[in-house]
Enzyme design. Structure first.
Site, short mmCIF file in Angstrom:
data_model
loop_
_atom_site.label_atom_id
_atom_site.label_comp_id
_atom_site.label_asym_id
_atom_site.label_seq_id
_atom_site.Cartn_x
_atom_site.Cartn_y
_atom_site.Cartn_z
N ASN A 176 0.81 -1.22 0.00
CA ASN A 176 0.00 0.00 0.00
C ASN A 176 0.85 1.28 0.00
OD1 ASN A 176 -2.11 1.74 0.35
ND2 ASN A 176 -2.54 1.13 2.46
N HIS A 188 -15.37 -3.96 10.04
CA HIS A 188 -15.08 -2.63 10.56
C HIS A 188 -16.36 -1.83 10.71
CE1 HIS A 188 -10.63 -2.32 9.10
NE2 HIS A 188 -10.90 -3.51 9.58
N ARG A 230 -14.67 -4.43 14.65
CA ARG A 230 -13.69 -3.42 15.08
C ARG A 230 -14.39 -2.07 15.13
NH1 ARG A 230 -8.53 -0.79 11.86
NH2 ARG A 230 -10.20 0.58 11.15
N TYR A 279 -8.17 9.00 11.16
CA TYR A 279 -7.92 7.79 10.37
C TYR A 279 -8.71 6.61 10.92
CZ TYR A 279 -5.84 3.93 8.00
OH TYR A 279 -5.68 2.81 7.24
N ASP A 325 -8.31 -0.42 17.12
CA ASP A 325 -6.97 -0.20 16.57
C ASP A 325 -6.50 1.19 16.94
OD1 ASP A 325 -4.66 -0.09 15.06
OD2 ASP A 325 -5.60 -0.89 13.24
N HIS A 333 -3.54 2.31 15.98
CA HIS A 333 -2.70 2.76 14.85
C HIS A 333 -1.34 3.30 15.28
CE1 HIS A 333 -6.79 2.90 12.79
NE2 HIS A 333 -6.10 1.99 12.15
N GLU A 339 -5.29 -3.15 19.33
CA GLU A 339 -4.30 -3.35 18.26
C GLU A 339 -3.34 -2.18 18.17
OE1 GLU A 339 -6.19 -3.99 14.52
OE2 GLU A 339 -4.37 -3.68 13.36
N GLU A 390 0.98 -5.73 11.68
CA GLU A 390 0.67 -5.67 10.25
C GLU A 390 1.79 -5.00 9.46
OE1 GLU A 390 -3.19 -3.77 10.87
OE2 GLU A 390 -2.54 -2.12 9.60
N ARG A 413 -0.50 -9.92 13.64
CA ARG A 413 -1.31 -9.22 12.65
C ARG A 413 -0.73 -9.22 11.24
NH1 ARG A 413 -5.32 -8.00 11.60
NH2 ARG A 413 -5.41 -5.76 11.36
N HIS A 433 -3.97 -9.68 8.93
CA HIS A 433 -4.39 -8.40 8.33
C HIS A 433 -5.22 -8.68 7.08
CE1 HIS A 433 -4.04 -4.22 7.15
NE2 HIS A 433 -3.41 -4.53 6.03
N ASP A 485 -6.16 -3.34 1.26
CA ASP A 485 -4.87 -3.30 0.56
C ASP A 485 -4.31 -4.71 0.36
OD1 ASP A 485 -4.45 -3.48 3.35
OD2 ASP A 485 -2.41 -2.73 3.16
N GLU A 526 -9.31 -10.56 9.85
CA GLU A 526 -9.89 -9.27 9.46
C GLU A 526 -10.50 -9.38 8.06
OE1 GLU A 526 -7.03 -6.12 8.83
OE2 GLU A 526 -8.49 -4.58 9.35
N TRP A 569 2.28 6.62 13.22
CA TRP A 569 1.07 5.91 12.79
C TRP A 569 0.50 5.18 13.96
CZ3 TRP A 569 -2.70 5.12 9.67
CH2 TRP A 569 -2.64 5.80 8.43
MG LIG Z 1 -4.45 -2.09 11.96
#
Ligand SMILES: [Mg+2]
Length: 408
Positions: A37, A122, A147, A159, A216, A218, A242, A268, A289, A318, A322, A345, A408
């Site tokens: 991605n 999600h 999630r 995000y 998550d 992130h 996560e 991930e 992940r 994951h 993507d 997921e 992130w």
């Molecule tokens: Mg994630």
């Protein structure tokens, strides 16, 4: 049976995908996902310039040897570009072996360990009410685990939070924006830490104690902030928290782990078993992940998950959009075969993507299944793929309120 042809195919039916197609001397075709991605063309170059010339003329059924040849052979090891390229080759070889032997790949991995793979969807909303609607939509769509991501008061776009849904709408949030530069979003950790526990409490009150809920973070928290959040969420019994801290700092999770019993997931962005050595051997996480797509394919991810199994750590592969349908199929064959499966997921691909990639996996009553077609069970439609040209697209960049670039 030798590899006779290797083609790298880039298509963008709403999201960029990199696919490697290998064809053997007796005409068997295998597909592999090498999508990275936001860095898709780096993998395309790695494959076309440095891997394809090595593949033509190699035996197609020496999967482990080819994996080791591409991993150990060059001086440079690991890293997401390398491991995505190896993943594409590896998946295509498993696909070919399955088709040649007439069985789905999961049979080659030891056969079925479960009836289906529990998937989580999600749900997000800019407000708690909007989040409730999104959760109901996912439950109506058949998900048995969700999630939850929510907007933070005082911040703009966050995000992981898509446009608010109406009742009955299908979740189709696409986090990568099509642009030559990433968009920028503002982030305020304190506001997030104040708000999130109240939201999870409200979701529990509305949907009950039994629904598996995931969240998550992130990679945006310090170890101490992660510990605070884990403790605050303990009464609400998350399935997992996560990526509370940046994943490459394995030792950071010692602080979180020592302070909270909230289950932890990460990885991930990790792509080799060495990235997990501390995380798994010290039992700092509950779920791995990584995807097959970013961790060296079925062979690479199986090495990680077999290591995890020794320590009772389970999979949570994951599966955002993507991951191409080829990469999703590879994940599902592992999910069905490996004993230490946890959850999978699932962000559903859009209709254009499913025109390009004809899948045979199924999602019924909250459970995913790779299906019984020989190989991975995904076919690529060249004509459909050619209709969607590569378009630069990136995930957003975060800045704190004072303008500092943030994790992130
Ligand atoms: Mg994630």
């Amino acid at each position: 049976m030798k590899i006779e042809r290797a083609e790298v195919i880039v298509t963008s039916p709403g999201r960029n995908f990199v696919t490697l197609r290998l064809t053997t001397s007796d005409g068997v075709v295998g597909l592999g996902d090498g999508t990275l991605n936001g860095r898709e063309l780096a993998v395309v170059s790695y494959l076309r310039d440095h891997v394809v010339p090595l593949l033509v003329g190699r035996e197609a059924d020496t999967i482990e040897d080819t994996w080791q040849y591409l991993y150990r052979g060059p001086y440079w090891r690991r890293g997401p570009v390398t491991m995505a390229a190896i993943a594409a080759v590896d998946m295509a070889l498993w696909d070919i072996l399955g088709k040649r032997t007439g069985v789905p790949v999961y049979q080659l991995l030891g056969g079925r360990s479960r009836r289906g793979a529990l998937a989580y969807g999600h749900a997000s909303g800019t407000t708690v009410e909007a989040l409730f609607t999104a959760i109901r939509n996912q439950l109506d769509h058949g998900f048995r685990a969700v999630r939850i991501q929510v907007g933070v008061p005082g911040l703009g776009k966050v995000y992981g939070v898509g446009t608010d849904q109406r009742a009955g709408e299908r979740y189709d949030y696409e986090p990568a924006a099509r642009s030559v530069v990433p968009v920028e979003e503002a982030w305020d950790t304190e506001a997030y830490l104040r708000h999130l526990p109240t939201v999870v409490e409200a979701v529990r009150a509305e949907f009950g104690e039994a629904l598996p809920l995931l969240h998550d973070a992130h990679h945006r928290l310090t170890p101490n902030e992660g510990a605070q959040l884990g403790r605050a969420l303990e009464p609400h019994r998350l399935f997992w928290l996560e990526d509370c801290t940046p994943a490459e700092d394995q030792e950071a999770l010692r602080r979180v782990r020592s302070q909270t019993t909230t289950p932890l997931a990460t990885g991930e962005v990790l792509n080799s078993v060495h990235d997990y050595r501390t995380l798994i051997s010290e039992r700092l996480i509950d779920y791995v992940r990584s995807s097959a797509t970013h961790a060296g394919g079925i062979t690479g991810l199986r090495k990680i998950l077999d290591f995890a199994a020794v320590y009772g750590v389970r999979s949570g592969i994951h599966g955002a959009t993507d991951i191409s349908p080829v990469g999703m199929a590879a994940a599902l064959h592992l999910d069905i075969a490996l004993h230490n499966f946890g959850i999978q997921e699932l962000m559903l691909h859009n209709e254009r993507t499913l025109e390009v990639f004809r899948t045979s996996y199924t999602f019924v009553d909250g459970l995913l299944d790779p299906g019984e077609n020989p190989g991975l069970g995904v076919e690529l439609d060249d004509e459909a793929a050619a209709a969607y040209e590569y378009t630069p697209a990136y995930l957003p960049v975060n800045r704190l309120l004072d303008g500092t670039i943030h994790d992130w």
